[in-house]
Every structure is written in structure tokens, then in C-alpha cells.
Design an enzyme around this catalytic site. Structure first.
Site, PDB file in Angstrom:
ATOM      1  N   HIS A 145      -0.368   0.378 -10.066  1.00  0.00           N
ATOM      2  CA  HIS A 145      -1.085  -0.554  -9.156  1.00  0.00           C
ATOM      3  C   HIS A 145      -1.625  -1.786  -9.895  1.00  0.00           C
ATOM      4  O   HIS A 145      -2.838  -1.980  -9.997  1.00  0.00           O
ATOM      5  CB  HIS A 145      -2.220   0.185  -8.415  1.00  0.00           C
ATOM      6  CG  HIS A 145      -2.602  -0.488  -7.137  1.00  0.00           C
ATOM      7  ND1 HIS A 145      -3.029   0.188  -6.011  1.00  0.00           N
ATOM      8  CD2 HIS A 145      -2.599  -1.802  -6.786  1.00  0.00           C
ATOM      9  CE1 HIS A 145      -3.296  -0.670  -5.037  1.00  0.00           C
ATOM     10  NE2 HIS A 145      -3.038  -1.896  -5.494  1.00  0.00           N
TER      11      HIS A 145
ATOM     12  N   ARG B 207       0.855  -1.190   0.000  1.00  0.00           N
ATOM     13  CA  ARG B 207       0.000   0.000   0.000  1.00  0.00           C
ATOM     14  C   ARG B 207       0.887   1.234   0.000  1.00  0.00           C
ATOM     15  O   ARG B 207       1.874   1.303   0.744  1.00  0.00           O
ATOM     16  CB  ARG B 207      -0.906   0.015   1.239  1.00  0.00           C
ATOM     17  CG  ARG B 207      -2.106  -0.897   1.147  1.00  0.00           C
ATOM     18  CD  ARG B 207      -3.145  -0.360   0.148  1.00  0.00           C
ATOM     19  NE  ARG B 207      -4.335  -1.200   0.049  1.00  0.00           N
ATOM     20  CZ  ARG B 207      -4.488  -2.178  -0.848  1.00  0.00           C
ATOM     21  NH1 ARG B 207      -3.535  -2.462  -1.709  1.00  0.00           N
ATOM     22  NH2 ARG B 207      -5.618  -2.870  -0.890  1.00  0.00           N
TER      23      ARG B 207
ATOM     24  N   GLU C  96      -3.028   7.776  -4.533  1.00  0.00           N
ATOM     25  CA  GLU C  96      -3.344   7.307  -5.894  1.00  0.00           C
ATOM     26  C   GLU C  96      -4.545   8.055  -6.449  1.00  0.00           C
ATOM     27  O   GLU C  96      -5.474   8.336  -5.695  1.00  0.00           O
ATOM     28  CB  GLU C  96      -3.622   5.801  -5.850  1.00  0.00           C
ATOM     29  CG  GLU C  96      -2.359   5.036  -5.539  1.00  0.00           C
ATOM     30  CD  GLU C  96      -2.559   3.526  -5.475  1.00  0.00           C
ATOM     31  OE1 GLU C  96      -3.596   3.022  -5.926  1.00  0.00           O
ATOM     32  OE2 GLU C  96      -1.643   2.864  -4.966  1.00  0.00           O
TER      33      GLU C  96
HETATM   34  C1  GLV Z   1      -4.758  -4.778  -4.233  1.00  0.00           C
HETATM   35  O1  GLV Z   1      -4.083  -3.844  -3.959  1.00  0.00           O
HETATM   36  C2  GLV Z   1      -5.384  -5.630  -3.283  1.00  0.00           C
HETATM   37  O2  GLV Z   1      -5.337  -5.351  -2.071  1.00  0.00           O
HETATM   38  O3  GLV Z   1      -5.962  -6.648  -3.701  1.00  0.00           O
END
Ligand code: GLV
Length: 327
Positions: free
Chosen positions: A286, A239, A268
């Protein structure tokens, strides 16, 4: 009457088809996240919702959806969900662990190698036609084999990432906020659990896999960067807010670490000012779980979870299983 379900963004078709066997399904078919007001409006009459990590699932969300009997997150990370609030209201909530473990761990390796060997930067050199021919002092990068790998957050994905290091004969060290030992890593790799500050000082590569919590927010800040090896490379597929991104930009500029590979960002989809101009970073949008198979498996897992909740059955991956016993 079929239960009414809302899906906050289009997910792979097999998940939708599974929901349609039992529910009346409405979907946000626009290719953009819903605004907060739109989200709260759309869920007003719904019995179940599948949402994304950018949908905040909190008291106001539950207030807006008085009929809600279940919420399934289309993500493994669930820092967007106020789980105690869901539990207080006896609403089960779930996430999508396991199915995305390998894909995310693989992406951490892709970033690690891309930064170590300057893959993206040098691809641009070739494309621009600037390469004048082979030279002994050109384009030097960093070795991977035999270097120390530090894992921050040795849960499912951190463990998978570390196990993939076997071919590269890397000593592995790890730090967990819980202080819990990881027997798989210790047995398979001879890895050792060490304090976070020591991991900063000893690692050549640091890969972040810790969940985002109030305690882990900004775990990487000016103070942590000052402790790292100047040759170290930081990889984040967890994260964004684990890293204070402005501090990372400064640390990279000062040479307190040698590079960073990021798939996630503090705010983000924005990036900290200056990050994109640094050549020793590789920046991805991401995509940790973004393979066809993985995203499909996440969709069917989220759908199975939601169907179980709506049928008063036990979902596979419930984050507050205590509410099930109370139903
Ligand atoms: C993506 O970031 C997830 O947590 O699946």
C-alpha cells in the site's frame, strides 16, 4: 486557550508544524496503528483529529469525542468515515485529493510493467545466479503498446493513469458506477464509456481506481474473472475489497487471467492464502502515495483543512460542505 488536536500516527513534520502554530498537538508517536480502545480514549478531550484510513470514524468515534469540531483524513479514500453520521452531528470532515493523484497513477504503471514483463520474478532469477545466458524462448512477457487499457473508476487518479498511457498508444475504455462520462478522457484519448461487463471482456490491462462503497465491494469476483481475457492483467492501487481476493487466487491458478499487480488488499495487512506463492503477481505494501513530496503535501493539506475547520472557515476539501453553511 489553544484548540486541542490529536494526530493518530506520525505524519511528515511540516503538517505538524502547521498545526502547532494554532493548536496544542498530541501525536501517536509509536510506529503502529492505535487499537480502537486507544483511539477512542485519546480523542476524548480533542477539538480536532487527523486520522488514517484504518481509523474508523463513525458514531462511536464521535460519541467518544464530544468536543470535536473537525476531522481531517490523511488519505484521499474515505471509506473509513461515516460521512452521513458526521453531517448529522454537524462535524466537517475532509480528505486529501489531488496531491497524491500523480504518485498513485505512477505506481499503477510501475505495477503494470512489472507484471507484464515479469520484472520482480526475473530480478530474483538474476540474484539467485540461475541465469545461464540469453535464449529466444526465455522469460517471455506481454506487450503494452497498442493494447487496450480498461479503467474502472475514471475519477482523478483513473484519469491521470489513463492520460499517462499516451506514449504507449493504447485504446482506452472506461467504466464508472455513476455512468458519468469523462470528457477529458474522451477528448484527449478518444476513450469510450462502456458497461463494466464489456470492459472485462475487451481489456488487456484493467486498472482499478473506483472508491470503495457497498456497491463496489467485490466488484471483481469469480464471475468477473470468468469474463476476462486469459491474457489480461489486473492492477489495483485503489482499495483491496474491490476484489474478492480468494476468488482472485483461484482465477489466477486456473489461468482465467494472466497476472495481477496489487498495492492494496482485502484485509490489510494480511493477504489471501496462496497469493504470495503465485509467480504472476507483484505485491506491494500500500505505497500508492508513498513519495516524500506527496506524503508531505498530504500532511500540510490535512493540517490546513483541520485548521480551517477549527477556525470556522471553509476547508479546501470538505466532504460534507453542507455543515459549513449551518454553522
Ligand atoms: C490511500 O490509500 C489513500 O486513500 O490516500
Amino acid at each position: 486557550m489553544k484548540p486541542k488536536v490529536y494526530v493518530t500516527r506520525m505524519i511528515p513534520r511540516p503538517g505538524i508544524e502547521l498545526l502547532e502554530t494554532y493548536c496544542e498537538v498530541a501525536i501517536n508517536t509509536e510506529d503502529r496503528p492505535l487499537s480502537r480502545a486507544e483511539l477512542l480514549d485519546k480523542v476524548r478531550d480533542k477539538d480536532g483529529v487527523i486520522g488514517l484510513m484504518n481509523d474508523r470514524i463513525d458514531g462511536d468515534f464521535f460519541d467518544a469525542a464530544p468536543n470535536l469540531r473537525g476531522y481531517a483524513n490523511y488519505a484521499v479514500g474515505y471509506d473509513n468515515i461515516d460521512v452521513p453520521e458526521a453531517t448529522k452531528r454537524r462535524i466537517p470532515v475532509s480528505n486529501t485529493p489531488d496531491v497524491l493523484t500523480d504518485a498513485t497513477a505512477e505506481l499503477a504503471w510501475a505495477l503494470l510493467f512489472a507484471v507484464a514483463r515479469r520484472v520482480v520474478e526475473l530480478d530474483a532469477v538474476m540474484r539467485s545466479g540461475q541465469w545461464s545466458g540469453w535464449g529466444p524462448l526465455q522469460f517471455l512477457g506481454a506487450d503494452v503498446c497498442g493494447k487496450t487499457l480498461g479503467i474502472v473508476g475514471a475519477g482523478r487518479i483513473g484519469t491521470a493513469m489513463a492520460l499517462m498511457s499516451r506514449g504507449f498508444r493504447m485504446p482506452v475504455i472506461y467504466a464508472n458506477s455513476s455512468g458519468r462520462r469523462n470528457e477529458v478522457l474522451e477528448k484527449e484519448l478518444g476513450a469510450s464509456l462502456i458497461p463494466f461487463d464489456e470492459l472485462l471482456e475487451r481489456s488487456d490491462y484493467i486498472s482499478l481506481h473506483a472508491p470503495l462503497t457497498p456497491q463496489s465491494r467485490h466488484l471483481f469476483n469469480a464471475k468477473s474473472f470468468a469474463r476476462m481475457k486469459k491474457t489480461a492483467i489486473l492492477i489495483n492501487t485503489g482499495r483491496g475489497p474491490l476484489i474478492k481476493e480468494d476468488d482472485l487466487v483461484q482465477a489466477l491458478k486456473k489461468g482465467q487471467l494472466s497476472g495481477a499487480g496489487l498495492d492494496v488488499y482485502e484485509f490489510e495487512p494480511r493477504m489471501a492464502e496462496g497469493l504470495a506463492a503465485l509467480p504472476n503477481t507483484v505485491l506491494l505494501p500500500h505505497i500508492g502515495s508513498a513519495t516524500d513530496t506527496t506524503r508531505t503535501n498530504m500532511a500540510t493539506m490535512a493540517a490546513r483543512n483541520l485548521l480551517a475547520m477549527l477556525r470556522n472557515e471553509r476547508p479546501e476539501t470538505c466532504l460534507n460542505p453542507e455543515v459549513l453553511a449551518q454553522r
